[in-house]
Design a protein around this motif. Structure first.
Motif, PDB file in Angstrom:
ATOM      1  N   GLY A 296      77.238  -4.928  61.724  1.00  0.00           N
ATOM      2  CA  GLY A 296      77.243  -4.145  62.953  1.00  0.00           C
ATOM      3  C   GLY A 296      76.386  -4.790  64.010  1.00  0.00           C
ATOM      4  N   ASP A 297      76.918  -4.846  65.226  1.00  0.00           N
ATOM      5  CA  ASP A 297      76.175  -5.448  66.337  1.00  0.00           C
ATOM      6  C   ASP A 297      75.243  -4.467  67.024  1.00  0.00           C
ATOM      7  N   THR A 298      75.374  -3.190  66.693  1.00  0.00           N
ATOM      8  CA  THR A 298      74.527  -2.156  67.291  1.00  0.00           C
ATOM      9  C   THR A 298      73.971  -1.277  66.179  1.00  0.00           C
ATOM     10  N   VAL A 299      72.935  -0.515  66.511  1.00  0.00           N
ATOM     11  CA  VAL A 299      72.374   0.426  65.541  1.00  0.00           C
ATOM     12  C   VAL A 299      73.431   1.443  65.138  1.00  0.00           C
ATOM     13  N   ALA A 300      74.181   1.936  66.111  1.00  0.00           N
ATOM     14  CA  ALA A 300      75.205   2.943  65.821  1.00  0.00           C
ATOM     15  C   ALA A 300      76.248   2.397  64.856  1.00  0.00           C
ATOM     16  N   ALA A 301      76.669   1.144  65.051  1.00  0.00           N
ATOM     17  CA  ALA A 301      77.683   0.548  64.178  1.00  0.00           C
ATOM     18  C   ALA A 301      77.140   0.342  62.769  1.00  0.00           C
ATOM     19  N   MET A 302      75.903  -0.090  62.671  1.00  0.00           N
ATOM     20  CA  MET A 302      75.305  -0.313  61.357  1.00  0.00           C
ATOM     21  C   MET A 302      75.120   1.008  60.619  1.00  0.00           C
ATOM     22  N   LEU A 303      74.642   2.016  61.310  1.00  0.00           N
ATOM     23  CA  LEU A 303      74.464   3.327  60.683  1.00  0.00           C
ATOM     24  C   LEU A 303      75.806   3.927  60.278  1.00  0.00           C
ATOM     25  N   GLU A 304      76.859   3.646  61.039  1.00  0.00           N
ATOM     26  CA  GLU A 304      78.176   4.153  60.677  1.00  0.00           C
ATOM     27  C   GLU A 304      78.640   3.518  59.363  1.00  0.00           C
ATOM     28  N   GLN A 305      78.402   2.213  59.195  1.00  0.00           N
ATOM     29  CA  GLN A 305      78.746   1.563  57.935  1.00  0.00           C
ATOM     30  C   GLN A 305      77.951   2.155  56.778  1.00  0.00           C
ATOM     31  N   MET A 306      76.693   2.417  57.010  1.00  0.00           N
ATOM     32  CA  MET A 306      75.846   2.986  55.972  1.00  0.00           C
ATOM     33  C   MET A 306      76.301   4.400  55.617  1.00  0.00           C
ATOM     34  N   LYS A 307      76.670   5.160  56.617  1.00  0.00           N
ATOM     35  CA  LYS A 307      77.171   6.520  56.383  1.00  0.00           C
ATOM     36  C   LYS A 307      78.466   6.474  55.586  1.00  0.00           C
ATOM     37  N   ARG A 308      79.347   5.516  55.938  1.00  0.00           N
ATOM     38  CA  ARG A 308      80.617   5.398  55.239  1.00  0.00           C
ATOM     39  C   ARG A 308      80.395   5.018  53.769  1.00  0.00           C
ATOM     40  N   PHE A 309      79.417   4.154  53.514  1.00  0.00           N
ATOM     41  CA  PHE A 309      79.139   3.750  52.135  1.00  0.00           C
ATOM     42  C   PHE A 309      78.650   4.941  51.309  1.00  0.00           C
ATOM     43  N   THR A 310      77.768   5.734  51.882  1.00  0.00           N
ATOM     44  CA  THR A 310      77.285   6.890  51.130  1.00  0.00           C
ATOM     45  C   THR A 310      78.410   7.897  50.890  1.00  0.00           C
ATOM     46  N   GLY A 311      79.279   8.073  51.882  1.00  0.00           N
ATOM     47  CA  GLY A 311      80.361   9.038  51.735  1.00  0.00           C
ATOM     48  C   GLY A 311      81.473   8.563  50.834  1.00  0.00           C
ATOM     49  N   ASP A 312      81.838   7.280  50.981  1.00  0.00           N
ATOM     50  CA  ASP A 312      82.995   6.754  50.230  1.00  0.00           C
ATOM     51  C   ASP A 312      82.630   6.288  48.829  1.00  0.00           C
ATOM     52  N   VAL A 313      81.414   5.736  48.669  1.00  0.00           N
ATOM     53  CA  VAL A 313      81.031   5.139  47.386  1.00  0.00           C
ATOM     54  C   VAL A 313      80.054   6.027  46.626  1.00  0.00           C
TER      55      VAL A 313
END
Length: 317
Positions: A296-313
């Protein structure tokens, strides 16, 4: 299972504002720890081989703008209340032993006991020379002796030490780390010397799964490494069950090949259900912590990936 993420130490995301938002956001998402890499300087001409790429090239060599590891650790400690702070890894010979022990103990006290010391002996000879670190060819012995000095300083009321590289006596060392038993030490590296260092000195083994020379990219390969560690620990007179297991994955997901070098399933490849299965299998082997790098190039993008990992995995674990 403790889940961690790689905190940026270089580039725009390593600014004060971005680090504050990222650390606070990760804590709210339930991540257990952040990891911080260690380079004091980046030489402009690197001939040393980077262990974690097929070509041996250090891919971020052109980016010399980096925060100092332990100062960033202290900064993020002040931005958070629960997040653990893991050096990933601290190159032990980079800093004088007594100074490093003092810095780490201070951060541990001020953070309320949230420091984990991941350690390595280092790989970049040019950086050792630039910062006037001890002889690169002696880095393994230096690392072992510095760690022994850390323990002495953290544990003893009247610390004293007389080694090849460290000597002190008649000193007061305070404050001590607040964690019972001192700051936990996770030993990085995948090679034989790293396993032997873990067996003798470490609270946990903390390898990276992507070292081409010592691949730990399948469950079978990681199990073999853990079995070897336990054998070495027993030979060193330690209870193998007293040494934890942690594992770092720089990449995960569908972009990875689905087969490891031994023909088995490649850990953390594929879709979320398969990755969740990997985490369950690693937990069954005794792995207590896993950390990843999120893009992620921004904090928002990185946090979105982290949120997706917790939700999906993680929701499936």
């Amino acid at each position: 299972m403790q889940i961690g993420f790689s905190a940026p130490t270089a580039g725009p995301l390593a600014s004060a504002d971005n680090l504050t938002r990222l650390a606070a956001g990760a804590e709210q998402l339930g991540y257990h720890y952040a990891t911080f890499s260690d380079h004091v300087v980046i030489p402009t001409d690197i001939k040393a081989r980077y262990p974690y790429s097929e070509t041996g090239e250090f891919s971020t060599a052109g980016n010399g703008e980096r925060n100092e590891q332990l100062i960033e650790l202290a900064f993020v400690a002040a931005c958070t209340s629960k997040l653990r702070l893991v050096t990933s890894v601290m190159v032990v010979p980079h800093r004088p032993a007594v100074l490093a022990a003092k810095q780490l103990a201070t951060i541990d006290v001020l953070s309320g006991g949230r420091v984990t010391l991941g350690i390595g002996a280092g790989w970049m000879k040019e950086e050792f020379e630039a910062i006037d670190a001890p002889d690169f060819d002696k880095r393994g012995r230096v690392t072992d002796e510095y760690v022994a000095a850390f323990r002495e300083l953290w544990d003893k009321e009247h610390p004293k030490f007389s080694g090849e590289f460290v000597k002190f006596d008649n000193i007061t060392f305070a404050p001590k780390p607040v964690q019972k038993g001192g700051i936990p030490i996770w030993v990085g590296g995948e090679s034989g010397p790293a396993l032997r260092r873990t067996a003798r000195l470490g609270d946990a083994w903390y390898p990276i799964g992507s070292n081409p020379a010592f691949p730990l990219d399948s469950l079978a390969r990681f199990r073999a490494g853990a079995d070897k560690l336990r054998k070495l620990a027993a030979e060193a007179g330690r209870d193998p069950r007293s040494i934890g297991l942690a594992l770092r994955f720089p990449r995960y997901g569908a972009a990875l090949p689905d087969k490891a070098g031994d023909g088995e399933r490649r850990l953390f490849s594929g879709a979320a259900p398969a990755i969740a299965g990997d985490i369950k299998a690693l937990a069954a082997l005794g792995v207590g912590a896993i950390d990843l790098s999120f893009g992620g190039d921004t904090v928002a993008a990185m946090l979105e990936q982290m949120k997706r990992f917790t939700g999906d995995v993680m929701a499936k674990v």
